[in-house]
Design a protein around this motif. Sequence first.
Motif, PDB file in Angstrom:
ATOM      1  N   VAL A 296      -9.166   4.010 -59.913  1.00  0.00           N
ATOM      2  CA  VAL A 296      -8.983   5.440 -59.675  1.00  0.00           C
ATOM      3  C   VAL A 296      -7.725   5.958 -60.369  1.00  0.00           C
TER       4      VAL A 296
ATOM      5  N   MET B 242     -17.665  11.990 -60.900  1.00  0.00           N
ATOM      6  CA  MET B 242     -16.916  11.300 -59.856  1.00  0.00           C
ATOM      7  C   MET B 242     -16.440  12.233 -58.747  1.00  0.00           C
ATOM      8  N   THR B 243     -15.859  13.351 -59.089  1.00  0.00           N
ATOM      9  CA  THR B 243     -15.206  14.182 -58.072  1.00  0.00           C
ATOM     10  C   THR B 243     -16.066  15.330 -57.573  1.00  0.00           C
ATOM     11  N   GLU B 244     -17.016  15.802 -58.385  1.00  0.00           N
ATOM     12  CA  GLU B 244     -17.921  16.867 -57.946  1.00  0.00           C
ATOM     13  C   GLU B 244     -19.297  16.566 -58.517  1.00  0.00           C
ATOM     14  N   HIS B 245     -20.028  15.679 -57.841  1.00  0.00           N
ATOM     15  CA  HIS B 245     -21.303  15.225 -58.404  1.00  0.00           C
ATOM     16  C   HIS B 245     -22.318  16.370 -58.438  1.00  0.00           C
TER      17      HIS B 245
ATOM     18  N   GLU C 167     -15.276  12.646 -66.850  1.00  0.00           N
ATOM     19  CA  GLU C 167     -14.491  11.817 -65.934  1.00  0.00           C
ATOM     20  C   GLU C 167     -14.841  10.346 -66.146  1.00  0.00           C
TER      21      GLU C 167
ATOM     22  N   THR D 239     -18.400  16.065 -64.293  1.00  0.00           N
ATOM     23  CA  THR D 239     -17.597  15.722 -63.113  1.00  0.00           C
ATOM     24  C   THR D 239     -18.321  14.748 -62.192  1.00  0.00           C
TER      25      THR D 239
ATOM     26  N   PRO E  74      -9.142  13.723 -62.646  1.00  0.00           N
ATOM     27  CA  PRO E  74     -10.184  14.521 -61.997  1.00  0.00           C
ATOM     28  C   PRO E  74     -10.406  15.866 -62.672  1.00  0.00           C
ATOM     29  N   TYR E  75     -11.570  16.405 -62.463  1.00  0.00           N
ATOM     30  CA  TYR E  75     -11.951  17.697 -63.038  1.00  0.00           C
ATOM     31  C   TYR E  75     -10.918  18.775 -62.752  1.00  0.00           C
ATOM     32  N   SER E  76     -10.445  18.851 -61.522  1.00  0.00           N
ATOM     33  CA  SER E  76      -9.492  19.900 -61.154  1.00  0.00           C
ATOM     34  C   SER E  76      -8.234  19.841 -62.017  1.00  0.00           C
TER      35      SER E  76
ATOM     36  N   LEU F  48      -8.553   7.580 -63.575  1.00  0.00           N
ATOM     37  CA  LEU F  48      -9.372   8.778 -63.502  1.00  0.00           C
ATOM     38  C   LEU F  48      -8.530  10.042 -63.536  1.00  0.00           C
TER      39      LEU F  48
ATOM     40  N   MET G   5     -17.592   7.823 -55.556  1.00  0.00           N
ATOM     41  CA  MET G   5     -16.941   7.031 -56.600  1.00  0.00           C
ATOM     42  C   MET G   5     -16.372   5.708 -56.113  1.00  0.00           C
TER      43      MET G   5
END
Length: 389
Positions: free
Chosen positions: A262, A311-314, A251, A309, A267-269, A265, A373
């Motif tokens: 943003v 940013m979205t799932e540290h 990310e 991940t 995101p992982y999802s 970015l 983030m």
Amino acid sequence: MSRHVSSVTHCRMPFHFRNFNFFWSHTVKQVDKTYGTLCANAAEEDPIKDKDKDNDKGSAVSDMLVDGFGRMHNYLRISLTERCNLRCHYCMPAEGVELTPSPQLLTHHEIFRLANLFVTSGVDKIRLTGGEPTLRKDILDICLNLSSLKGLKTLAITTNGITLASKLPMLKQCGITSLNISLDTLVPAKFEFITRRKGHHRVIDSINAAIDLGYNPVKVNCVVMRGFNDDEMCDFVNLTRDKPINIRFIEFMPFDGNVWNVKKLVPYSEMLDTVAKQFPGLKRLHDHPTETAKNFQIDGHTGTVSFITSMTEHFCAGCNRLRLLADGNLKVCLFGPSEVSLRDPLRCGVGDEELREIIGAAVKRKKASHAGMFDIAKTTNRPMIHIGG
């Protein structure tokens, strides 16, 4: 069947950069020039002192690496240089950044002394970063000495691959056990745009050289950015079909000078959904609690796919990493502005116990997690080129 990576000829061409003047604004923050001070009485270079590598391995020393939340830090990333032969958009502004004067960077001997201190305290993995670490002229000597440290299990390197292919055989002989190669696009025109330099074929050559030398896996780091390379993700995944490559989708992260937004970015999802739709055989692997990546295997593929991940799932709860910057500052969190100089007390002649106290105090101040983030984007931090990969 060929094990070599080749440039992808079926990629979506021509590359129009999809309004990249909007994607990359030209706002550049002023680099903070106040990181640490050089001791007025510093010696130009400290000699390596003979030390018993097995001493001081008791609980008091091990406690140096344990923070206030019980996290044991056995992984040290050492930046060897701030210099780089690329000018990647997400790492630095177009005009570059002001580099630390050479006399203020750690010498080979200082790196070894500090590394020895960390390893005798429980660190068993060291990763060499930069800038571009292969630009350091004494890198072979550094690798040879670090690999001799008793208790060190892994000596890794993160590199952009531009000069790696010719140097890798000797680096392997000098103790490099694993490597990460950065490559954000399989399209040469995009590579030249994002890095502001030529050299795409050299990176491909380095990946092939690593495969030929038996590195398994060869980790390939890819920072995913919306409107730039998010449409190439499945092309990258295809590289894992017949080759021992671990593609690591990262990310996009905010650092001074890279004008993070943003909107850039992915995101992982979303990344996971993109890959899963194209590769229905995608299966999650069991990850170690300290692992930074979410790792996946695809049915029938030799290599693997991972997602970092930040940013979205540290993954702060399992963080086991410390960073020693090229100027000798210790950084306990990639996204935290807090740093403490180890170079200055080292050059002022302090002993190992005093250095352990400084390190231990910094580790104990480490926070439970980074700020998130949006707050990270507002926090003063160094450019990535100063921190190291």
